[in-house]
Design a protein around this motif. Structure first.
Motif, PDB file in Angstrom:
ATOM      1  N   ALA A  94      -2.621 -33.175 -31.549  1.00 53.86           N
ATOM      2  CA  ALA A  94      -3.153 -34.537 -31.614  1.00 53.86           C
ATOM      3  C   ALA A  94      -2.927 -35.194 -32.973  1.00 53.86           C
ATOM      4  O   ALA A  94      -3.365 -36.319 -33.192  1.00 53.86           O
ATOM      5  CB  ALA A  94      -4.649 -34.507 -31.306  1.00 53.86           C
ATOM      6  N   ASN A  95      -2.231 -34.498 -33.884  1.00 54.77           N
ATOM      7  CA  ASN A  95      -1.957 -35.021 -35.229  1.00 54.77           C
ATOM      8  C   ASN A  95      -3.232 -35.425 -35.969  1.00 54.77           C
ATOM      9  O   ASN A  95      -3.296 -36.473 -36.610  1.00 54.77           O
ATOM     10  CB  ASN A  95      -1.001 -36.222 -35.155  1.00 54.77           C
ATOM     11  N   VAL A  96      -4.250 -34.580 -35.867  1.00 49.88           N
ATOM     12  CA  VAL A  96      -5.523 -34.885 -36.519  1.00 49.88           C
ATOM     13  C   VAL A  96      -5.391 -34.834 -38.043  1.00 49.88           C
ATOM     14  O   VAL A  96      -5.971 -35.648 -38.755  1.00 49.88           O
ATOM     15  CB  VAL A  96      -6.626 -33.917 -36.038  1.00 49.88           C
ATOM     16  N   GLY A  97      -4.660 -33.885 -38.565  1.00 48.62           N
ATOM     17  CA  GLY A  97      -4.426 -33.822 -40.005  1.00 48.62           C
ATOM     18  C   GLY A  97      -5.548 -33.224 -40.807  1.00 48.62           C
ATOM     19  O   GLY A  97      -5.797 -33.627 -41.946  1.00 48.62           O
ATOM     20  N   THR A  98      -6.277 -32.250 -40.243  1.00 54.90           N
ATOM     21  CA  THR A  98      -7.320 -31.565 -41.012  1.00 54.90           C
ATOM     22  C   THR A  98      -6.680 -30.758 -42.133  1.00 54.90           C
ATOM     23  O   THR A  98      -5.463 -30.530 -42.148  1.00 54.90           O
ATOM     24  CB  THR A  98      -8.134 -30.618 -40.115  1.00 54.90           C
ATOM     25  N   LEU A  99      -7.508 -30.307 -43.076  1.00 52.92           N
ATOM     26  CA  LEU A  99      -6.990 -29.520 -44.192  1.00 52.92           C
ATOM     27  C   LEU A  99      -6.317 -28.256 -43.684  1.00 52.92           C
ATOM     28  O   LEU A  99      -5.203 -27.926 -44.099  1.00 52.92           O
ATOM     29  CB  LEU A  99      -8.125 -29.168 -45.153  1.00 52.92           C
ATOM     30  N   SER A 100      -6.973 -27.536 -42.770  1.00 53.27           N
ATOM     31  CA  SER A 100      -6.389 -26.307 -42.227  1.00 53.27           C
ATOM     32  C   SER A 100      -5.121 -26.605 -41.441  1.00 53.27           C
ATOM     33  O   SER A 100      -4.164 -25.824 -41.471  1.00 53.27           O
ATOM     34  CB  SER A 100      -7.400 -25.592 -41.324  1.00 53.27           C
ATOM     35  N   GLY A 101      -5.119 -27.731 -40.736  1.00 55.71           N
ATOM     36  CA  GLY A 101      -3.960 -28.099 -39.940  1.00 55.71           C
ATOM     37  C   GLY A 101      -2.746 -28.448 -40.769  1.00 55.71           C
ATOM     38  O   GLY A 101      -1.615 -28.466 -40.258  1.00 55.71           O
ATOM     39  N   ARG A 102      -2.941 -28.741 -42.048  1.00 58.64           N
ATOM     40  CA  ARG A 102      -1.828 -29.038 -42.951  1.00 58.64           C
ATOM     41  C   ARG A 102      -1.245 -27.761 -43.541  1.00 58.64           C
ATOM     42  O   ARG A 102      -0.299 -27.814 -44.321  1.00 58.64           O
ATOM     43  CB  ARG A 102      -2.305 -29.971 -44.072  1.00 58.64           C
ATOM     44  N   LEU A 143      -7.637 -37.366 -43.215  1.00 56.32           N
ATOM     45  CA  LEU A 143      -6.861 -37.312 -44.459  1.00 56.32           C
ATOM     46  C   LEU A 143      -6.873 -35.901 -45.051  1.00 56.32           C
ATOM     47  O   LEU A 143      -6.425 -35.687 -46.168  1.00 56.32           O
ATOM     48  CB  LEU A 143      -7.437 -38.302 -45.479  1.00 56.32           C
ATOM     49  N   GLY A 144      -7.401 -34.954 -44.289  1.00 58.16           N
ATOM     50  CA  GLY A 144      -7.483 -33.574 -44.768  1.00 58.16           C
ATOM     51  C   GLY A 144      -8.589 -33.346 -45.769  1.00 58.16           C
ATOM     52  O   GLY A 144      -8.580 -32.349 -46.493  1.00 58.16           O
ATOM     53  N   LEU A 145      -9.586 -34.254 -45.796  1.00 58.05           N
ATOM     54  CA  LEU A 145     -10.648 -34.163 -46.806  1.00 58.05           C
ATOM     55  C   LEU A 145     -11.995 -33.771 -46.218  1.00 58.05           C
ATOM     56  O   LEU A 145     -13.012 -33.855 -46.906  1.00 58.05           O
ATOM     57  CB  LEU A 145     -10.777 -35.520 -47.532  1.00 58.05           C
ATOM     58  N   GLY A 146     -12.008 -33.336 -44.964  1.00 61.40           N
ATOM     59  CA  GLY A 146     -13.270 -32.963 -44.343  1.00 61.40           C
ATOM     60  C   GLY A 146     -13.978 -31.835 -45.069  1.00 61.40           C
ATOM     61  O   GLY A 146     -15.183 -31.910 -45.339  1.00 61.40           O
ATOM     62  N   GLN A 147     -13.249 -30.789 -45.398  1.00 61.45           N
ATOM     63  CA  GLN A 147     -13.868 -29.656 -46.090  1.00 61.45           C
ATOM     64  C   GLN A 147     -14.307 -30.034 -47.498  1.00 61.45           C
ATOM     65  O   GLN A 147     -15.353 -29.574 -47.974  1.00 61.45           O
ATOM     66  CB  GLN A 147     -12.905 -28.467 -46.124  1.00 61.45           C
ATOM     67  N   VAL A 148     -13.525 -30.865 -48.148  1.00 62.61           N
ATOM     68  CA  VAL A 148     -13.909 -31.332 -49.485  1.00 62.61           C
ATOM     69  C   VAL A 148     -15.210 -32.127 -49.397  1.00 62.61           C
ATOM     70  O   VAL A 148     -16.129 -31.964 -50.214  1.00 62.61           O
ATOM     71  CB  VAL A 148     -12.791 -32.208 -50.092  1.00 62.61           C
ATOM     72  N   MET A 203      -6.396 -19.267 -42.292  1.00 58.74           N
ATOM     73  CA  MET A 203      -7.322 -18.149 -42.177  1.00 58.74           C
ATOM     74  C   MET A 203      -7.676 -17.595 -43.548  1.00 58.74           C
ATOM     75  O   MET A 203      -8.817 -17.167 -43.778  1.00 58.74           O
ATOM     76  CB  MET A 203      -6.721 -17.049 -41.300  1.00 58.74           C
ATOM     77  N   ARG A 204      -6.734 -17.600 -44.467  1.00 55.08           N
ATOM     78  CA  ARG A 204      -7.037 -17.138 -45.833  1.00 55.08           C
ATOM     79  C   ARG A 204      -8.091 -18.045 -46.474  1.00 55.08           C
ATOM     80  O   ARG A 204      -8.987 -17.560 -47.183  1.00 55.08           O
ATOM     81  CB  ARG A 204      -5.765 -17.110 -46.681  1.00 55.08           C
ATOM     82  N   LEU A 205      -7.995 -19.337 -46.223  1.00 55.58           N
ATOM     83  CA  LEU A 205      -8.993 -20.265 -46.741  1.00 55.58           C
ATOM     84  C   LEU A 205     -10.357 -19.982 -46.106  1.00 55.58           C
ATOM     85  O   LEU A 205     -11.392 -20.012 -46.788  1.00 55.58           O
ATOM     86  CB  LEU A 205      -8.572 -21.706 -46.456  1.00 55.58           C
ATOM     87  N   TYR A 206     -10.368 -19.696 -44.833  1.00 53.74           N
ATOM     88  CA  TYR A 206     -11.596 -19.338 -44.101  1.00 53.74           C
ATOM     89  C   TYR A 206     -12.245 -18.107 -44.734  1.00 53.74           C
ATOM     90  O   TYR A 206     -13.456 -18.086 -44.962  1.00 53.74           O
ATOM     91  CB  TYR A 206     -11.221 -19.084 -42.650  1.00 53.74           C
ATOM     92  N   TYR A 207     -11.451 -17.095 -45.039  1.00 51.60           N
ATOM     93  CA  TYR A 207     -11.982 -15.882 -45.680  1.00 51.60           C
ATOM     94  C   TYR A 207     -12.527 -16.203 -47.068  1.00 51.60           C
ATOM     95  O   TYR A 207     -13.612 -15.748 -47.451  1.00 51.60           O
ATOM     96  CB  TYR A 207     -10.892 -14.812 -45.808  1.00 51.60           C
ATOM     97  N   PHE A 208     -11.756 -16.954 -47.834  1.00 51.02           N
ATOM     98  CA  PHE A 208     -12.154 -17.279 -49.204  1.00 51.02           C
ATOM     99  C   PHE A 208     -13.511 -17.983 -49.225  1.00 51.02           C
ATOM    100  O   PHE A 208     -14.411 -17.605 -49.989  1.00 51.02           O
ATOM    101  CB  PHE A 208     -11.092 -18.160 -49.863  1.00 51.02           C
TER     102      PHE A 208
END
Length: 301
Positions: A203-211, A143-148, A218-223
């Protein structure tokens, strides 16, 4: 995925022990503040540290199980988690191993309830639920909430829970000191999502970065890797952290190497693979030095 170096299938890879600093650093942050506040108990701390490690181990194991059952891990892209798609291990054994880790945590929880009271149950439920449902049940990774989830469950709740189980109270100091590390441990998962960006998309995983677009990912990775330095500087300037905590700024060199590597990640498979381990090292070194600086500043100077 031909450009990704395969790993050796087996229990060692399923447990991913090289990732467990993600549980160790939050626990020692909470323990360091408890030590300063004279509420520290060695045997309770060691039990809590073990539970944090078991929770992350369960998340690692059940992630392998969940990705396989959902069809994310296949014969074509099995280089990172080959255990189930190659038949080296069975889904039942992997699932039971993950649940066993959670079961041990639940049993330890009974000791914690006896020691400090029912309030610790909130941390236990959130921790066990978060570890279990990363890729099974609610499957919040998809659901794109892994990082959260990593930010709040590992970055914030683990140190707060470690402190609570020894003191019976919450601590604003623990929360504030935990913030820089919370972003950095989340950056590890961000690096994982960026490393697997193309295969997860397919694979349509739907991670936050993948969205996001690759550039925004990459900007999120840096932040997430660098905002902790700003937060720590603000805490020191405002008096919420001792100046000795600035010892963690030594890790800016790790951050510099991480940044230089990431610039080549789109075209260099070797650099792409290093997005995760370099974030691991950055987080581990920063967290340990932060705790050392805290103990020096608050317990020695």
């Amino acid at each position: 995925m031909a450009d990704v170096k395969p790993v050796k299938a087996g229990w060692f890879n399923v447990f991913r022990p090289w990732t467990l600093h993600g549980a160790v650093v939050p626990a020692i942050i909470g323990g360091a503040v408890a030590f300063h506040d004279d509420t520290f108990c060695w045997w309770i701390f060691l039990m809590t540290l073990a539970c944090c490690i078991l929770l992350q181990s369960a998340a690692n194991i059940l992630n392998t199980y969940g990705d396989f059952t959902k069809g994310t891990d296949t014969v074509e892209n099995h280089t990172r988690s080959p255990e189930l798609v190659t038949g080296a291990l069975t889904p039942k054994k992997v699932f039971l191993a993950g649940m066993a880790c959670l079961g041990i945590v639940a049993l330890c929880g009974l000791v914690f309830i006896w020691y400090i009271g029912w309030g610790i149950l909130v941390f236990g439920i959130l921790g066990i639920g978060g570890a279990a449902m990363y890729t099974i049940g609610a499957s919040y990774k998809y659901l794109g909430l892994g990082q959260v989830g990593v930010f709040f469950l590992m970055g914030i709740l683990m140190p707060l829970g470690t402190y609570y189980v020894m003191s019976g109270d919450l601590s604003m100091e623990v929360f504030l000191i935990s913030l820089p590390n919370a972003f950095m441990i989340t950056a590890v998962l961000s690096g994982n999502e960026m490393r697997d960006y193309e295969s997860d998309k397919a694979a349509n995983v739907g991670t936050l970065s993948g969205r996001m677009s690759y550039q925004n990912g990459m900007r999120l990775y840096y932040f997430e890797n660098f905002v902790g330095y700003i937060i720590l500087a603000v805490l020191v300037i405002t008096g919420y952290a001792h100046f000795a905590c600035l010892l963690a700024f030594i890790c800016i060199y790790d951050g510099y190497k991480l940044y230089k590597n990431s610039l080549q990640a789109t075209t260099n498979p070797g650099c792409n693979r290093l997005l995760v381990p370099m974030a691991f090292n950055h987080n581990w070194h920063f967290g340990v030095l932060l705790v050392i600086g805290y103990l020096i500043g608050n317990c020695i100077l």
